[in-house]
Write an enzyme that holds these catalytic residues in place. Sequence first.
Site, mmCIF file in Angstrom:
data_model
loop_
_atom_site.group_PDB
_atom_site.id
_atom_site.type_symbol
_atom_site.label_atom_id
_atom_site.label_comp_id
_atom_site.label_asym_id
_atom_site.label_seq_id
_atom_site.Cartn_x
_atom_site.Cartn_y
_atom_site.Cartn_z
ATOM 1 N N LYS A 22 44.829 32.029 79.080
ATOM 2 C CA LYS A 22 44.545 33.377 78.561
ATOM 3 C C LYS A 22 45.768 34.275 78.709
ATOM 4 O O LYS A 22 46.172 34.954 77.776
ATOM 5 C CB LYS A 22 43.370 33.973 79.341
ATOM 6 C CG LYS A 22 43.186 35.461 79.170
ATOM 7 C CD LYS A 22 42.080 35.970 80.066
ATOM 8 C CE LYS A 22 42.099 37.468 80.214
ATOM 9 N NZ LYS A 22 43.195 37.971 81.063
ATOM 10 N N ASN A 23 46.367 34.284 79.882
ATOM 11 C CA ASN A 23 47.466 35.222 80.105
ATOM 12 C C ASN A 23 48.748 34.814 79.385
ATOM 13 O O ASN A 23 49.645 35.634 79.227
ATOM 14 C CB ASN A 23 47.734 35.381 81.612
ATOM 15 C CG ASN A 23 46.639 36.186 82.291
ATOM 16 O OD1 ASN A 23 45.715 36.669 81.617
ATOM 17 N ND2 ASN A 23 46.713 36.316 83.595
ATOM 18 N N ARG A 92 43.017 45.189 77.366
ATOM 19 C CA ARG A 92 44.139 45.868 77.977
ATOM 20 C C ARG A 92 45.487 45.408 77.416
ATOM 21 O O ARG A 92 46.425 46.185 77.254
ATOM 22 C CB ARG A 92 44.083 45.619 79.489
ATOM 23 C CG ARG A 92 44.896 46.572 80.262
ATOM 24 C CD ARG A 92 45.076 46.191 81.670
ATOM 25 N NE ARG A 92 46.477 46.311 82.000
ATOM 26 C CZ ARG A 92 47.106 47.455 82.145
ATOM 27 N NH1 ARG A 92 46.457 48.586 82.022
ATOM 28 N NH2 ARG A 92 48.392 47.490 82.403
ATOM 29 N N CYS A 116 40.345 49.762 84.713
ATOM 30 C CA CYS A 116 39.239 48.807 84.672
ATOM 31 C C CYS A 116 38.750 48.574 86.088
ATOM 32 O O CYS A 116 39.233 49.212 87.025
ATOM 33 C CB CYS A 116 39.648 47.509 83.994
ATOM 34 S SG CYS A 116 40.835 46.588 84.929
ATOM 35 N N ARG A 121 45.466 50.415 86.694
ATOM 36 C CA ARG A 121 46.235 49.708 85.665
ATOM 37 C C ARG A 121 47.045 50.646 84.752
ATOM 38 O O ARG A 121 46.852 50.692 83.527
ATOM 39 C CB ARG A 121 45.319 48.789 84.855
ATOM 40 C CG ARG A 121 44.473 47.911 85.765
ATOM 41 C CD ARG A 121 43.929 46.715 85.108
ATOM 42 N NE ARG A 121 44.929 45.680 84.943
ATOM 43 C CZ ARG A 121 44.640 44.446 84.532
ATOM 44 N NH1 ARG A 121 43.416 44.124 84.242
ATOM 45 N NH2 ARG A 121 45.585 43.547 84.416
ATOM 46 N N PRO A 122 47.966 51.382 85.344
ATOM 47 C CA PRO A 122 48.809 52.275 84.538
ATOM 48 C C PRO A 122 49.839 51.503 83.714
ATOM 49 O O PRO A 122 50.017 50.301 83.909
ATOM 50 C CB PRO A 122 49.526 53.126 85.606
ATOM 51 C CG PRO A 122 49.528 52.285 86.829
ATOM 52 C CD PRO A 122 48.321 51.370 86.758
ATOM 53 N N ASP A 124 53.054 53.029 83.218
ATOM 54 C CA ASP A 124 54.274 53.828 83.375
ATOM 55 C C ASP A 124 55.546 52.974 83.411
ATOM 56 O O ASP A 124 56.580 53.372 82.874
ATOM 57 C CB ASP A 124 54.169 54.732 84.622
ATOM 58 C CG ASP A 124 53.746 53.984 85.870
ATOM 59 O OD1 ASP A 124 53.080 52.926 85.747
ATOM 60 O OD2 ASP A 124 54.082 54.421 86.981
ATOM 61 N N ASP A 306 44.725 36.840 91.006
ATOM 62 C CA ASP A 306 43.659 36.298 90.165
ATOM 63 C C ASP A 306 42.896 35.152 90.843
ATOM 64 O O ASP A 306 41.863 34.723 90.335
ATOM 65 C CB ASP A 306 44.235 35.812 88.820
ATOM 66 C CG ASP A 306 44.551 36.978 87.897
ATOM 67 O OD1 ASP A 306 44.113 38.103 88.184
ATOM 68 O OD2 ASP A 306 45.250 36.756 86.889
ATOM 69 N N ARG A 398 35.402 36.456 78.918
ATOM 70 C CA ARG A 398 36.677 36.946 78.369
ATOM 71 C C ARG A 398 37.815 35.998 78.727
ATOM 72 O O ARG A 398 38.862 36.014 78.110
ATOM 73 C CB ARG A 398 37.017 38.317 78.952
ATOM 74 C CG ARG A 398 36.068 39.394 78.553
ATOM 75 C CD ARG A 398 36.632 40.707 78.976
ATOM 76 N NE ARG A 398 37.658 41.081 78.022
ATOM 77 C CZ ARG A 398 37.550 42.112 77.208
ATOM 78 N NH1 ARG A 398 36.508 42.874 77.258
ATOM 79 N NH2 ARG A 398 38.504 42.380 76.360
HETATM 80 C C1 UD1 Z 1 48.758 40.511 84.574
HETATM 81 C C2 UD1 Z 1 47.613 39.541 84.304
HETATM 82 C C3 UD1 Z 1 46.525 39.667 85.358
HETATM 83 C C4 UD1 Z 1 47.134 39.511 86.752
HETATM 84 C C5 UD1 Z 1 48.324 40.453 86.932
HETATM 85 C C6 UD1 Z 1 49.054 40.246 88.254
HETATM 86 C C7 UD1 Z 1 47.565 39.361 81.877
HETATM 87 C C8 UD1 Z 1 46.812 39.635 80.616
HETATM 88 N N1 UD1 Z 1 47.022 39.859 83.007
HETATM 89 O O1 UD1 Z 1 48.215 41.824 84.481
HETATM 90 O O2 UD1 Z 1 45.565 38.651 85.131
HETATM 91 O O3 UD1 Z 1 46.162 39.817 87.719
HETATM 92 O O4 UD1 Z 1 49.277 40.265 85.873
HETATM 93 O O5 UD1 Z 1 49.462 38.937 88.373
HETATM 94 O O6 UD1 Z 1 48.581 38.697 81.886
HETATM 95 N N2 UD1 Z 1 51.632 48.606 87.616
HETATM 96 C C9 UD1 Z 1 52.010 49.935 87.588
HETATM 97 N N3 UD1 Z 1 52.567 50.442 86.439
HETATM 98 C C10 UD1 Z 1 52.765 49.666 85.330
HETATM 99 C C11 UD1 Z 1 52.363 48.306 85.357
HETATM 100 C C12 UD1 Z 1 51.803 47.803 86.520
HETATM 101 O O7 UD1 Z 1 51.863 50.661 88.581
HETATM 102 O O8 UD1 Z 1 53.275 50.176 84.321
HETATM 103 C C13 UD1 Z 1 51.022 48.048 88.856
HETATM 104 C C14 UD1 Z 1 49.539 47.668 88.640
HETATM 105 O O9 UD1 Z 1 48.697 48.770 88.841
HETATM 106 C C15 UD1 Z 1 49.351 46.593 89.676
HETATM 107 C C16 UD1 Z 1 50.721 45.906 89.722
HETATM 108 O O10 UD1 Z 1 51.650 46.828 89.153
HETATM 109 O O11 UD1 Z 1 49.103 47.167 90.935
HETATM 110 C C17 UD1 Z 1 50.763 44.582 88.974
HETATM 111 O O12 UD1 Z 1 50.423 44.767 87.640
HETATM 112 P P1 UD1 Z 1 50.973 43.834 86.457
HETATM 113 O O13 UD1 Z 1 51.783 42.729 87.035
HETATM 114 O O14 UD1 Z 1 51.606 44.709 85.445
HETATM 115 O O15 UD1 Z 1 49.629 43.233 85.888
HETATM 116 P P2 UD1 Z 1 49.205 43.070 84.389
HETATM 117 O O16 UD1 Z 1 50.381 42.697 83.555
HETATM 118 O O17 UD1 Z 1 48.377 44.227 83.974
#
Ligand code: UD1
Length: 419
Positions: A22-23, A92, A116, A121-122, A124, A306, A398
């Site tokens: 999926k990812n 997302r 979620c 899940r920001p 930024d 995960d 999902r």
């Molecule tokens: C992806 C995976 C998800 C997995 C996660 C961490 C997909 C579709 N999803 O999610 O299954 O659990 O990686 O391995 O691939 N953060 C910020 N600002 C940002 C982006 C992230 O503060 O702009 C923080 C998030 O809140 C979180 C951390 O960084 O605490 C990790 O997030 P991230 O690695 O970006 O996860 P996803 O890409 O959303």
Amino acid sequence: MSGIGIEGGCCLTGEMEIQGSKNAVLPVLAASILHSGVTVFTHVPDIADVRASLEILELLGARTEFREHFVRIDATGIIPREIPKALGEKMRSSVLFLGPLLARFREGILYRPGGCAIGKRPVDYHLAGLSRIGAELEEESGRIRASANHLAGGTVMLPYPSVGATEQLLLAACGADGPTQILGAAREPEIVTLCRYLKMAGAEITGEGSSEIVIRGFQPVRREIRFRIPGDRIAAGSYLAAAAVTKGRLYIKGIHPNHLWASICGFRSMGCELRLEPEGILLSAPERLTALPFLSTDPYPAFPTDMQSAFLSMMAVAAGTSVMKENVFEKRLAMAAELNRMGADIRVDGNQAFCTGVERLHGTTVYGTDLRSGAGLIAAALAADGITTVEGFEYVERGYENMIELLQTLGARVWRITE
Ligand code: UD1
């Protein structure tokens, strides 16, 4: 809302081939925008997020076809339309369409994805990174417009190795005039997969799989691209955990053990025997799992967030006291309260769960707030006495294709409950 009914007490046994990841599939579907031609993806999981991604591609003007794990996308006619809020909200990962639209058309418009159940899940880091390589960003009421007359490229230092932000920058950097260097990049196998696709589409990239990735340029290729989606390491880990908790024996084909290394160490420390092959894993569970004194989640190659729920279910019935620390998503330990309703003994303090293993869990009605906690609760329910209903099965679906049928073939007594 839909649920899954589970009569516990089975011993998950047999052999299965793991679904496509999926990812990994979601970013490469977004990346297909960069290829003004045909891409054929194989081993695509039939899950809701894939269908939502194809819907977005269609809306943008691509022609798509999806049957039996095969997706064909002709992205020749894509135009940079705004991705409506309702479509973006379905998933997302829709935010990942911003980078390739910006790269190919110098403009992308979509809506900020909401938070979620697992946390805020920001985005930024995504937006700051895009601005660093030359994009202009405007935002009003959650509507984000990224544009650029000239996407220069440059050096981006990520404050955290975010998977999504690394993917976003890789995708956008393909449209930059100069090289882009991503420092502090995520190292997950899904990043390597995306880079493999981008290279086939014409990108020159080095360093993927390390924390320093450089995108030097992009010369679009003219031929059709064929790309196989790799096996889902998290789905594989979830099924192995279900086998571990039910004293089962399960062989999973189509997965590289290297991508699951931290989990494999965890399974072994809890008393499971594992036989590793280049593309397969056989797990044999002990009569009773043993506790794991301390396990914490962190970015790859550390133990993945995960897999946290699956291991919490194992800890719930393991002999002794285990500690699980969640370092990535702030709300991911919420599932402990549901396990406690099944008779587990877990105390949560901040981002740590202290778990004293019990001999038996018992069936009741529990609620999985996201796909991984749902899968973790299903594993626990398979080992529990009596019947459990896990609500929120729509979230599980999902990420896990055909879970009910698959569990049935492995000996579980499970059924769908629809309201
Ligand atoms: C992806 C995976 C998800 C997995 C996660 C961490 C997909 C579709 N999803 O999610 O299954 O659990 O990686 O391995 O691939 N953060 C910020 N600002 C940002 C982006 C992230 O503060 O702009 C923080 C998030 O809140 C979180 C951390 O960084 O605490 C990790 O997030 P991230 O690695 O970006 O996860 P996803 O890409 O959303």
